[in-house]
Design an enzyme around this catalytic site. Structure first.
Site, PDB file in Angstrom:
ATOM      1  N   TYR A   3      -7.704  15.534  -7.677  1.00  0.00           N
ATOM      2  CA  TYR A   3      -6.739  14.683  -8.372  1.00  0.00           C
ATOM      3  C   TYR A   3      -5.603  15.530  -8.957  1.00  0.00           C
ATOM      4  O   TYR A   3      -4.419  15.229  -8.777  1.00  0.00           O
ATOM      5  CB  TYR A   3      -7.454  13.910  -9.473  1.00  0.00           C
ATOM      6  CG  TYR A   3      -6.563  13.131 -10.399  1.00  0.00           C
ATOM      7  CD1 TYR A   3      -5.954  11.937  -9.978  1.00  0.00           C
ATOM      8  CD2 TYR A   3      -6.329  13.558 -11.705  1.00  0.00           C
ATOM      9  CE1 TYR A   3      -5.132  11.218 -10.833  1.00  0.00           C
ATOM     10  CE2 TYR A   3      -5.520  12.839 -12.557  1.00  0.00           C
ATOM     11  CZ  TYR A   3      -4.918  11.673 -12.123  1.00  0.00           C
ATOM     12  OH  TYR A   3      -4.108  10.953 -12.973  1.00  0.00           O
TER      13      TYR A   3
ATOM     14  N   GLY B 259       1.631   4.445  -9.357  1.00  0.00           N
ATOM     15  CA  GLY B 259       0.582   4.046  -8.429  1.00  0.00           C
ATOM     16  C   GLY B 259      -0.185   5.247  -7.900  1.00  0.00           C
ATOM     17  O   GLY B 259       0.415   6.220  -7.447  1.00  0.00           O
TER      18      GLY B 259
ATOM     19  N   CYS C 120      -3.819   9.116 -22.686  1.00  0.00           N
ATOM     20  CA  CYS C 120      -3.166   7.875 -23.079  1.00  0.00           C
ATOM     21  C   CYS C 120      -4.208   6.763 -23.156  1.00  0.00           C
ATOM     22  O   CYS C 120      -4.400   5.986 -22.220  1.00  0.00           O
ATOM     23  CB  CYS C 120      -2.050   7.514 -22.112  1.00  0.00           C
ATOM     24  SG  CYS C 120      -0.935   6.246 -22.758  1.00  0.00           S
TER      25      CYS C 120
ATOM     26  N   HIS D 268      -3.799  17.331 -15.546  1.00  0.00           N
ATOM     27  CA  HIS D 268      -4.763  17.922 -14.623  1.00  0.00           C
ATOM     28  C   HIS D 268      -4.104  18.788 -13.555  1.00  0.00           C
ATOM     29  O   HIS D 268      -4.798  19.503 -12.838  1.00  0.00           O
ATOM     30  CB  HIS D 268      -5.641  16.829 -14.027  1.00  0.00           C
ATOM     31  CG  HIS D 268      -6.421  16.101 -15.080  1.00  0.00           C
ATOM     32  ND1 HIS D 268      -7.401  16.719 -15.822  1.00  0.00           N
ATOM     33  CD2 HIS D 268      -6.318  14.828 -15.554  1.00  0.00           C
ATOM     34  CE1 HIS D 268      -7.889  15.854 -16.704  1.00  0.00           C
ATOM     35  NE2 HIS D 268      -7.249  14.705 -16.554  1.00  0.00           N
TER      36      HIS D 268
ATOM     37  N   SER E 142       0.227  14.537 -14.380  1.00  0.00           N
ATOM     38  CA  SER E 142      -0.955  14.592 -15.243  1.00  0.00           C
ATOM     39  C   SER E 142      -1.191  16.006 -15.752  1.00  0.00           C
ATOM     40  O   SER E 142      -0.828  16.994 -15.091  1.00  0.00           O
ATOM     41  CB  SER E 142      -2.191  14.121 -14.463  1.00  0.00           C
ATOM     42  OG  SER E 142      -3.375  14.356 -15.182  1.00  0.00           O
TER      43      SER E 142
ATOM     44  N   ASP F  94       0.855  -1.191   0.000  1.00  0.00           N
ATOM     45  CA  ASP F  94       0.000   0.000   0.000  1.00  0.00           C
ATOM     46  C   ASP F  94       0.889   1.239   0.000  1.00  0.00           C
ATOM     47  O   ASP F  94       1.769   1.390   0.856  1.00  0.00           O
ATOM     48  CB  ASP F  94      -0.896  -0.018   1.241  1.00  0.00           C
ATOM     49  CG  ASP F  94      -1.974   1.051   1.211  1.00  0.00           C
ATOM     50  OD1 ASP F  94      -1.823   2.045   0.462  1.00  0.00           O
ATOM     51  OD2 ASP F  94      -2.971   0.897   1.941  1.00  0.00           O
ATOM     52  N   LEU F  95       0.649   2.146  -0.937  1.00  0.00           N
ATOM     53  CA  LEU F  95       1.424   3.379  -1.006  1.00  0.00           C
ATOM     54  C   LEU F  95       1.331   4.188   0.280  1.00  0.00           C
ATOM     55  O   LEU F  95       2.251   4.947   0.616  1.00  0.00           O
ATOM     56  CB  LEU F  95       0.930   4.242  -2.172  1.00  0.00           C
ATOM     57  CG  LEU F  95       1.191   3.731  -3.586  1.00  0.00           C
ATOM     58  CD1 LEU F  95       0.405   4.569  -4.588  1.00  0.00           C
ATOM     59  CD2 LEU F  95       2.674   3.761  -3.912  1.00  0.00           C
TER      60      LEU F  95
END
Length: 274
Positions: free
Chosen positions: A136, A72, A166, A113, A111, A51-52
């Site tokens: 995000y 991730g 992508c 974003h 990203s 888990d990150l």
């Protein structure tokens, strides 16, 4: 050739496409995600479920690694608590684990974003100010700044790839924003094998005639995209209504992410095909 390379997000849509090419760049590839297992491991690849959000797990995972390719994360807009755990604390844990283990470089899946509220009529460069369109995107801003900080203060190189679209070209936005899978692999490879990067930002986009970003300041990486979405333009434009210049979803780099309510999926409005 690298001795050990770590790939996070190895079970994800993009991470899974990177496993085979990355295995060819190193003696040992350690792939990780939160799923119990993944199939089709290369002969030099091992899988570790982790888990990150667990710093101790990340620190153990990156032991003796030369570099980490960090894909991730939650790959969509989501409630703040989820973004904070996986995408913000997860990024911190990867960089801190890299520091604790003397890892040379983090190759990070940022990203578009992070700058998604900029209008596409402005052809922004890699030095465009952060202007996130969602939680995000905000997490991507945080990770980019984290990478800059860890380079300035702790000497860990970072290549932050602002990935655009992508996936299969399926909407008018993607005619400009497409990143082919082959170009993705080339970009990640160049981010790994370029001898010196310091801290760098590059757009993850193919050689599209209608690309709305300027990637020229990232040419030192040697990334030279081969694919061009113009081949799809006539068909895509004929199948979709004209874009609305008054609609931020059509006019901003972030596309539908520019108009979704915070915490709600933006991917659901993209109509992705894979």
């Amino acid at each position: 050739m690298l001795k050990k390379l770590v790939l996070t997000g190895a079970a994800g849509r993009l991470g899974s496409r990177l496993r085979a090419p990355l295995s060819a760049l190193c003696e040992t590839l350690v792939s990780t995600d939160i799923v119990e297992s993944i199939e089709g491991l290369a002969s030099n690849e091992t899988y570790v479920a982790a888990d990150l959000a667990d710093l101790a797990a990340m620190t153990q995972l990156l032991k003796d690694a030369d570099m980490v390719v960090h894909f991730g994360a939650i790959g969509d807009e989501a409630p703040w608590e989820q973004i904070h755990s996986a995408n913000i604390m997860g990024a911190y844990n990867v960089w801190e684990a890299a520091y604790q283990n003397g890892v040379r470089r983090v190759v990070y899946a940022s990203s578009i974003h992070a700058v998604g509220m900029h209008p596409k009529s402005e052809c922004i460069g890699t030095d465009a100010p952060h202007r996130p369109d969602t939680f995000y995107g905000l997490a991507k801003c945080f990770a980019e700044d984290l990478g800059s900080l860890y380079w300035d203060k702790r000497g860990i190189e970072a290549v932050c790839m602002r990935i655009y679209s992508c996936a299969e070209v399926a909407n008018p936005r993607a005619v400009g924003s497409w990143l082919s899978y082959d170009d993705l692999i080339q970009l990640v490879t160049r981010a790994i094998d370029t001898p010196v990067t310091g801290f760098a930002v590059v757009y993850g986009i193919s050689d599209n005639d209608r690309a709305p970003v300027d990637n020229s300041k990232a040419q030192f990486l040697g990334y030279r995209p081969k694919d061009n979405a113009e081949q799809f333009a006539e068909k895509i434009f004929a199948e979709h209504p004209p874009l609305d210049p008054q609609n931020p979803a059509d006019m901003c780099h972030g596309g539908p992410f520019a108009t979704v309510e915070l915490g709600n999926s933006g991917v659901a409005r993209l109509g992705l095909k894979d």
